[in-house]
Enzyme design. Sequence first.
Site, PDB file in Angstrom:
ATOM      1  N   GLU A 177       0.811  -1.215   0.000  1.00 37.82           N
ATOM      2  CA  GLU A 177       0.000   0.000   0.000  1.00 37.82           C
ATOM      3  C   GLU A 177       0.847   1.269   0.000  1.00 37.82           C
ATOM      4  O   GLU A 177       0.363   2.350   0.306  1.00 37.82           O
ATOM      5  CB  GLU A 177      -0.929  -0.017   1.220  1.00 37.82           C
ATOM      6  CG  GLU A 177      -1.882  -1.195   1.251  1.00 37.82           C
ATOM      7  CD  GLU A 177      -3.112  -1.004   0.372  1.00 37.82           C
ATOM      8  OE1 GLU A 177      -3.667   0.098   0.353  1.00 37.82           O
ATOM      9  OE2 GLU A 177      -3.525  -1.985  -0.292  1.00 37.82           O
ATOM     10  N   HIS A 235      -4.414   1.747   7.390  1.00 40.39           N
ATOM     11  CA  HIS A 235      -3.008   2.003   7.064  1.00 40.39           C
ATOM     12  C   HIS A 235      -2.294   2.509   8.315  1.00 40.39           C
ATOM     13  O   HIS A 235      -2.917   3.118   9.192  1.00 40.39           O
ATOM     14  CB  HIS A 235      -2.863   3.069   5.972  1.00 40.39           C
ATOM     15  CG  HIS A 235      -3.315   2.640   4.620  1.00 40.39           C
ATOM     16  ND1 HIS A 235      -4.065   3.442   3.780  1.00 40.39           N
ATOM     17  CD2 HIS A 235      -3.124   1.479   3.946  1.00 40.39           C
ATOM     18  CE1 HIS A 235      -4.309   2.802   2.648  1.00 40.39           C
ATOM     19  NE2 HIS A 235      -3.757   1.610   2.730  1.00 40.39           N
ATOM     20  N   CYS A 258      -2.692  11.578   3.518  1.00 42.18           N
ATOM     21  CA  CYS A 258      -3.050  10.704   2.405  1.00 42.18           C
ATOM     22  C   CYS A 258      -2.818  11.386   1.067  1.00 42.18           C
ATOM     23  O   CYS A 258      -2.532  10.729   0.063  1.00 42.18           O
ATOM     24  CB  CYS A 258      -4.526  10.293   2.490  1.00 42.18           C
ATOM     25  SG  CYS A 258      -4.870   9.016   3.715  1.00 42.18           S
TER      26      CYS A 258
END
EC number: 3.5.3.23
Length: 445
Positions: free
Chosen positions: A174, A250, A369
């Site tokens: 990721e 995450h 993000c």
Amino acid sequence: MKHFEANFDGLVGPTHNYAGLSFGNVASFSNASAVSDPKSAAKQGLKKAKALADMGMVQGMLAPQERPDLHTLRRIGFSGTDAEILNKAAKEAPALLRACCSASSMWTANAATVSPSADTRDGKLHFTPANLVDKLHRSIEPTTTGNILAATFNDPRYFSHHQHLPEQANFGDEGAANHTRLCGNYGDKGVELFVYGQEATNPAAPKPKKYPARQTIEASQAIARLHGLSEDNTVYISQNPDVIDQGVFHNDVIAVGNQNVLFYHQQAFLNTQNKLDEIQRKFGRSDVHFIEVPTSKVSIQDAVKTYLFNTQIITLPSGEMTIIAPTNCQENPAVFAYLNELVTLGTPITQVNYFDVKQSMQNGGGPACLRLRVAMNDMELAAVNQNTLMNEALFTRLNAWVDTHYRDRLSVDDLADPQLLIESRTALDELTQIMKLGSVYQFQK
């Protein structure tokens, strides 16, 4: 030679919508089917990026991807004209259409893992696009992500680009959302922290029970090998599976680092003290700051709701560190009180700046993000595609571009509108000229 950390933010795409595609992401699921505002979302992101540039930070922009993704819809069996494909997909497989319309590439913390030249064996800056295999709507991004990164960091004398990892579950990756780097000055050799949610080849290892663990240790180890990192500057840390099951999909939802600061929640990791000791040993300096936020002051629920840890910690030209936080942190009494206390504790973090990125927040992504961190020197910066770097002219031009091409209202039902595809392609065609990106898009005519 000067060394610094640049931030490359993702431009929010024209199809920004709330389809609730990300199982395990509480905000994404909570706002499913709400009406979005792509124009406001893009402008909120641009405003944050410009503000950081105005603070003296090196700030770049990364282009969005083409959506709806007709190429993927054709690959899975839909045929006919573009309009016919969209119509058929909307009727026969609406979930697949929503996945192929996601603007999730805006969250460039998931775009790639980056290792600066100070850490790598060959002295180049290395990029590996994340394969994002856990979610269909993100798994279609890596090839174009690689193209965009190569068009942005386009000088092979300084930059090394790798293909994304194999698209098997063992290598679920990721990107930088599960990676951070600690260092002294940005040009010093650093310690790269890889945080994973499961060991794919070890069924007995801890893993979450409710939500998926998206990052594997096998993927993290593969990236370290590809980037030419040494054992003495890498640390592998297991996420606490219990917090993954509470919406911490995450690591950057529960921890963030910058230079000699690691800012993390008390429940973020397994075997926390052992890992902190390993970091301290490999860091090799006494001035590392481990800032642990106790559950008694900020609950996991509040951390996830406000994205306290999905903030950016940046070092200003003055040498002071500041946190770039969403306004959601201001609006939560416990989190706001903690941040007010934090700046008095004598750590390198001395201030907090708040930004409205609610369009992104409602879809599950905070300030961190939206950015990919790239530690670099001035020679490497000079080798970057200069048309991607934020300044007054680019800010003005991109805002005008958004005004011209973006809608201010988009529902999930609008995703099948053939006109939206035309609008998106027209916008991206112009963007390639603004940012001099070449042929990063393969438009399906």
